[in-house]
Structures are given as structure tokens and as C-alpha cells.
Design an enzyme around this catalytic site. Structure first.
Site, mmCIF file in Angstrom:
data_model
loop_
_atom_site.group_PDB
_atom_site.id
_atom_site.type_symbol
_atom_site.label_atom_id
_atom_site.label_comp_id
_atom_site.label_asym_id
_atom_site.label_seq_id
_atom_site.Cartn_x
_atom_site.Cartn_y
_atom_site.Cartn_z
ATOM 1 N N PRO A 292 10.628 4.654 -2.908
ATOM 2 C CA PRO A 292 9.439 3.837 -2.609
ATOM 3 C C PRO A 292 9.410 2.525 -3.401
ATOM 4 O O PRO A 292 9.756 2.489 -4.575
ATOM 5 C CB PRO A 292 8.281 4.741 -3.014
ATOM 6 C CG PRO A 292 8.810 6.119 -2.858
ATOM 7 C CD PRO A 292 10.267 6.035 -3.215
ATOM 8 N N CYS A 293 8.980 1.495 -2.701
ATOM 9 C CA CYS A 293 8.977 0.172 -3.312
ATOM 10 C C CYS A 293 7.567 -0.328 -3.571
ATOM 11 O O CYS A 293 7.404 -1.450 -4.048
ATOM 12 C CB CYS A 293 9.672 -0.822 -2.410
ATOM 13 S SG CYS A 293 8.706 -1.194 -0.945
#
Length: 609
Positions: free
Chosen positions: A569-570
DNA sequence: CATACAATGAAAGCGAAC
DNA sequence: GTTCGCTTTCATTGTATG
């Protein structure tokens, strides 16, 4: 939608390949997806509701309870990134209590090579004292005090010292106390909240990405914990030391900052070179311990807060990221970093080559495209779209203006169009891209995400790979695995990796897919069945549930993994997040460490076989 | 069929870091 | 100049109940 239209204007491209129409559906024996239920529902609920995330978070990564407690205590609060750095430091000290392994530059000193303040938090604690405690040479009272600082009661601490003797290291004492407490509570966890009650978070809304609100503790995790901890120790030590090795030093500038701390984004952002580039790089050195198989492939946004990519790189064997902008592969930008150990010679592109300009991709937009809009490509496709209010304001402004509009109007309209990736859909009318247009730009089959809400489609697509870009890098696997590959797909999302492999013509004999969102799992499973995949798709819902047992079972069944692929996840790294851009320590982005952990276990298990 | 309530989806507003 | 976003609010749909 104009890109699926027929040749009304004679310039549209053939997009029939997007539909996977050649795939037949097997009526007799559709592949049976294996859905694994969470290991222990009762345990999850019990621990999830009452425990703050930090301690189990780090324990899952292979650190012991007492080290985590010590790190949190020293660090103060909040910043789990600093806590992690502390933990790495402790691990190193624990590894070499005498501080002498013949590698002097690894000892902590004022002229350490980190060059920034990442370790400044530990300046105010005494290394020597801690080393003494860790090696078991501290006095009874000193140990007592340290154990109390860790959050144990004086009674528990003193009885542990009596029970184990005065000469054992502090972490063994803490282990002993913890074991006793765990036995008393029958599977409960160390009471972090009592120690740090202000850290407690209350979660009452379901968030598919949250691992705070519904933290999962799985069977088997604790039983395998000690061995994992030992095997990870080496990796952690290397991750910590990586930037200090001489081979990684930056020559010339004299500021003793390692190369990894000075990662600059390449311009142009073409990685090892584009397919059309005859002078592209064909070889590179991969550290021995990082060489495949299994091959691995990690992805995240290129533009992160400072220090994130160096940290990721350190954990992934010090391999430098390959930064690639998808604008060289499609009609939209997508600046991403990829760390992998794949060969880089003999790459090839997916066919057909997608259009690389907006008007080639969407010819009908030409009719309304004003000459003063000089865009030829879209910006990064994100998870949110522009509002209807905004498009209406733009229309009103343009209607009220002459043609061409005055410079300030053009400037404002262009700013909003670039910010929200608006396209022209009528006279003075702009609009966000449709979900299927986004699917096309990202290289997915048409209607890949259809069937879920519009908002969810944008969200899932915005979080996905650009298929052509990733496929170019994965293409070298085709010759390596002519009989098919076994894939561990972490943070699968809507299956960008699987789609890329499939479009490359690489057969997937077995896939273990880990994805938290049930919507995305449904999309992937549906695609898997409808494209007639013959391999077995096993799905797990949470990377935190992927323990030795899960991996061992898969390996026993299929013989191993050939590729470990995923982009963590960013949200906490991305620039558009104005609330929680917390870097790698962020609630979601810290899941990167599970990629690291799982890759480590896979390599260990496969080396054993 | 009407109502209340719950669940879901869509829209809009929200700057900062690099 | 660009950015794999978050949170709140409002609108719509679904459901249980009478």
C-alpha cells in the site's frame, strides 16, 4: 467509451484483444478456487479489539516482545519508523554483544554513515548499559529497573530473575515473564495498552485496508516465531548494515552519505531502458543472497517522502529500484519504483502496443479538444476523480469567455484538468475518465472491474499496476518458465500481476494470492475463472495471516514458488494524501515489512528443500 | 403500501511534501 | 507542477416492520 467504438473515423485501434475472447469456459471442471478461512476467528476478535497495533505489528516482523517494548520506551511514542530503526539497532547489538565483529564501521558512533537524524532518538540512551543488560552482565537491580521500564511489574521481574538466574540476558528474562503471563491469560497478548494507554485506537468503521481494527493473529504464528526470528536476524542485520558497507559508499562528495540515501529519480524515468532503446542496459549485479529463484518483484510509488526508498532497498538486499514512468508504455503517466531480481536482457513488450497519446487512445476527444489544451498524455491515474461541481464551474467559466479564453482562465482550467485528469466530452465540457477508459489505459481487459460500484472501480484501478509496464519487466520469465510458474502474489488487488503474466503467455500453474479487499478478490477470482486458467488459485485475505504454515503447505503441494510479486500500500507515501502521509511507518504502508518478512520465509523454506 | 432505519454509494472539500 | 488519498456530508437504495 470511444476507444471501443468501431471504425467510424477510421483511426481507432483494434482493441478486441482486451476481451480475452479466445478463452473458453470449461463446463466440466471449472477451476476450484481455494478460499482459506481465517485461521481462528475467535482469537482475532479477542486480540483485535483490545490491543494497540504497534507491539503485535513489530512482533509479527520477528522482533521479540521485550525489544519492541524497549524500542517504544526509548522512542517515546508514535513514530513507528524510528522504532523500527531502534529495533534494528538492538538486533545488531544483540547479535554482537561485545560490539566487536571485526567490522568497526558498523558500531554506532558519532560519525555514523546515516548522515541524517534517523538514529538521533537513541543518542540519549547508554549503549554500554544496554549492551551489558543484553549480554546478561548487568546487576540485579539494573535488570529489575529495565524490566520495570519494559512494563513488567516488580514482582514479575524479580521472580523471573530468581527463576532464571542473574546471569541470563535481559531479553530471556522478559521472555520468561511474557511466557508466564501468556500462560496465565491462555493465549492473551502482552498488555501493551496498560503500558501505553494513550496509544490505543478505537475503530468502529470498517476499513478494508485497516489492520488496526481487525487485527488478525493466526494459529501457528507463535509456534514458528522463534525460528523466524532467528532466520530474520541475519537479514535484519544486513538491512541495517547495508548502507555502511564500503561498496555502497558515495565517492567524492565526502559527506559520508551512502548511495542509497541519495537515491535520485532518473530523468528520463526509463529504468534500465525502453524497448526501443538500442543502448539499454542488459546486465547488472545482484547480490548472491538475492539471486533467484525465487524471483521477486516489488512495486511502489516513485515519489515518496525522503528515505522511504532507501529503507525499502535496504530490506530488499540493497538492490536499487528501477524507476519507470508508464508514460513510455501507455497514454498516462505512472511514476513507479520496482525492486526485483529479474534478468533484464531480452525483455519484450506486450502486443499490441497501446497508444501513447490521449488522442490516439480516445480519437473522439479530438472533436472537442481545444487547441490551447496542450496535453498529450494524462497524469497519474488515481483513486479519486474530479467532482461534477468542478466540471460545471469550468464549463461556466469557458462559456463566459471568448475563444480562445484569456490566459488566466486557460491557466486555471489547465491546472484543474491536469490535476483531475479531465478529458473533453463536449463544447466547453470536461469530465473525468470513465472506469473502462481507466481500465484501458492501465492495460486491463475491458470490464475487468465491472460489476462493483463506480467508486470502488476507480479505487481498485487507481491502486493497480500499469500492466504493459510491469509485463515488460516480467517478460523475461517466459523463457525461464516455459512450463508455467508458481506465483506468490501479495497485495494482489485486481490482479495486475496475474493479468500481465497471462497476457505474456506465461502459464500460471499455481497462484497464492493475498488481498484484503473482498471486492478485489472477487474481481480476480472472476477473471481467473473466465479466462480459463487451469492452475489453482488459492486466496488469503491478509498478509498478516501468511505464516510459515501457509507457505509450507503451498510449497509441499506445489514444490515451491518461482515468483513473489506485489506492491504494498502506498496511501501513506503518496503525495495526494494530505492527512496521513506518514511514510513507511504509516498504518497501511508499513505492511511493506510483511512483503519483506514473507519473502524471507519463502527463501528460507525453499533453500531447505 | 408507508414508514423508519440501516447500508451503501456518490459528491465535495480538504493542502502539503517533494 | 505533480501526486496508486482521506473524511465528512448528502443522496440513494435496501430491508424490516406495521
Amino acid at each position: 467509451m470511444n476507444w471501443v467504438s468501431d471504425d467510424s473515423d477510421g483511426s481507432s485501434v483494434d482493441l478486441s484483444w482486451l476481451n480475452d475472447q479466445d478463452q473458453h469456459h470449461d463446463d466440466d471442471e471449472p477451476p476450484l478456487p481455494l478460499i482459506r478461512a481465517p485461521a481462528n476467528q475467535a482469537l482475532q476478535d479477542e486480540t483485535g479489539a483490545s490491543t494497540s497495533s504497534l507491539v503485535p505489528h513489530f512482533v509479527d516482523m520477528g522482533f521479540s516482545q521485550e525489544l519492541v517494548a524497549k524500542a517504544i520506551k526509548e522512542n517515546g511514542d508514535g513514530n513507528s519508523g524510528s522504532i523500527l530503526e531502534l529495533l534494528l539497532t538492538y538486533k545488531m547489538l544483540e547479535e554482537s554483544p561485545s560490539g566487536n565483529e571485526g567490522n568497526q564501521e558498523n558500531t554506532l558512533s558519532d560519525d555514523n554513515d546515516w548522515g541524517d537524524d534517523e538514529l538521533s532518538d537513541i543518542d540519549d540512551f547508554d549503549d554500554m548499559d544496554f549492551e551489558l543488560e543484553m549480554s546478561g552482565q548487568a546487576s540485579f537491580s539494573k535488570k529489575l529497573r529495565t524490566l520495570e521500564e519494559m512494563g513488567f511489574s516488580r514482582d514479575a521481574a524479580s521472580s523471573a530473575i530468581e527463576r532464571c538466574g542473574e546471569d541470563v540476558p535481559i531479553f530471556e528474562l522478559a521472555d520468561s515473564i511474557y511466557a508466564a503471563q501468556t500462560a496465565e491469560k491462555e493465549g492473551g497478548v502482552w498488555d501493551y495498552d496498560a503500558f501505553h494507554s494513550d496509544q490505543k485506537k478505537e475503530g468502529d468503521k470498517y476499513d478494508p485496508f485497516s489492520h488496526d481494527n481487525k487485527r488478525r493473529r493466526c494459529d501457528g504464528a507463535s509456534s514458528s516465531h522463534h525460528r523466524s526470528s532467528i532466520q530474520m536476524r541475519e537479514r535484519l542485520k544486513r538491512a541495517y548494515r547495508r548502507p555502511t558497507t564500503t561498496s555502497r559508499r558515495c565517492g567524492g562528495d565526502g559527506d559520508a552519505v551512502g548511495e542509497l540515501d541519495n537515491l535520485n529519480l532518473p530523468n528520463p524515468m526509463v529504468g534500465f531502458g525502453l524497448p526501443t532503446d538500442s543502448g539499454r542496459q542488459l546486465y547488472r549485479d545482484i547480490p548472491m543472497e538475492a539471486q533467484g529463484p525465487p524471483y521477486f518483484f516489488y512495486e511502489n510509488v516513485a515519489l515518496t517522502p525522503k528515505g522511504v526508498w532507501p529503507t525499502i532497498s535496504r530490506f530488499l538486499y540493497g538492490i536499487l529500484p528501477e524507476f519507470v514512468d508508464s508514460k513510455y508504455f501507455a497514454a498516462a503517466c505512472r511514476k513507479r519504483g520496482y525492486i526485483h531480481n529479474l534478468p533484464i536482457a531480452n525483455r519484450f513488450c506486450l502486443e499490441p502496443i497501446p497508444p501513447k497519446t490521449i488522442l490516439d487512445a480516445f480519437p473522439l476527444a479530438r472533436v472537442y479538444w481545444p487547441t490551447w489544451d496542450t496535453r498529450t498524455q494524462f497524469n497519474c491515474l488515481q483513486t479519486c476523480i474530479g467532482s461534477a461541481k468542478l466540471t460545471e464551474r469550468i464549463r461556466e467559466k469557458l462559456v463566459a469567455s471568448d475563444y480562445p479564453p484569456p490566459p488566466d482562465v486557460i491557466r486555471w482550467v489547465m491546472y484543474e484538468c491536469k490535476k483531475w485528469n479531465l478529458t473533453w466530452v463536449g463544447q466547453n465540457r470536461v469530465a473525468p475518465l470513465e472506469p473502462d477508459e481507466v481500465e484501458f489505459l492501465l492495460g486491463f481487459p475491458r470490464d475487468h472491474t465491472r460489476g462493483v460500484s463506480r467508486t470502488e472501480r476507480y479505487k481498485s484501478l487507481g491502486n493497480s499496476f500499469q500492466v504493459d509496464t510491469v509485463a515488460y519487466q516480467l517478460s523475461v520469465l517466459k523463457d525461464l518458465y516455459p512450463n508455467g510458474i508458481r506465483v506468490l502474489s501479495l497485495f494482489s488487488g485486481i490482479g495486475g500481476a496475474e493479468v500481465a503474466l497471462h497476457r505474456l503467455g506465461i502459464k500460471m500453474t499455481a497462484v497464492l494470492s493475498v488481498e484484503i479487499s473482498p471486492i478485489n478478490r472477487t474481481i480476480l477470482r472472476s477473471w481467473w475463472e473466465q479466462t480459463g486458467q487451469v492452475g489453482e488459485l488459492e486466496e488469503v485475505d491478509d498478509v498478516q495471516c501468511v505464516d510459515d504454515a501457509v507457505l509450507e503447505r503451498f510449497i509441499a503441494r506445489h514444490g515451491g514458488f518461482d515468483l513473489v510479486i506485489g506492491g504494498s500500500p502506498c496511501n501513506n507515501l503518496a503525495g495526494s494524501n494530505r492527512h496521513h502521509r506518514d511514510g513507511l511507518s504509516g498504518e497501511h504502508s508499513s505492511l511493506f515489512y510483511h512483503y519483506f518478512r514473507i519473502l524471507d520465509v519463502v527463501k528460507h523454506l525453499m533453500a531447505r528443500n
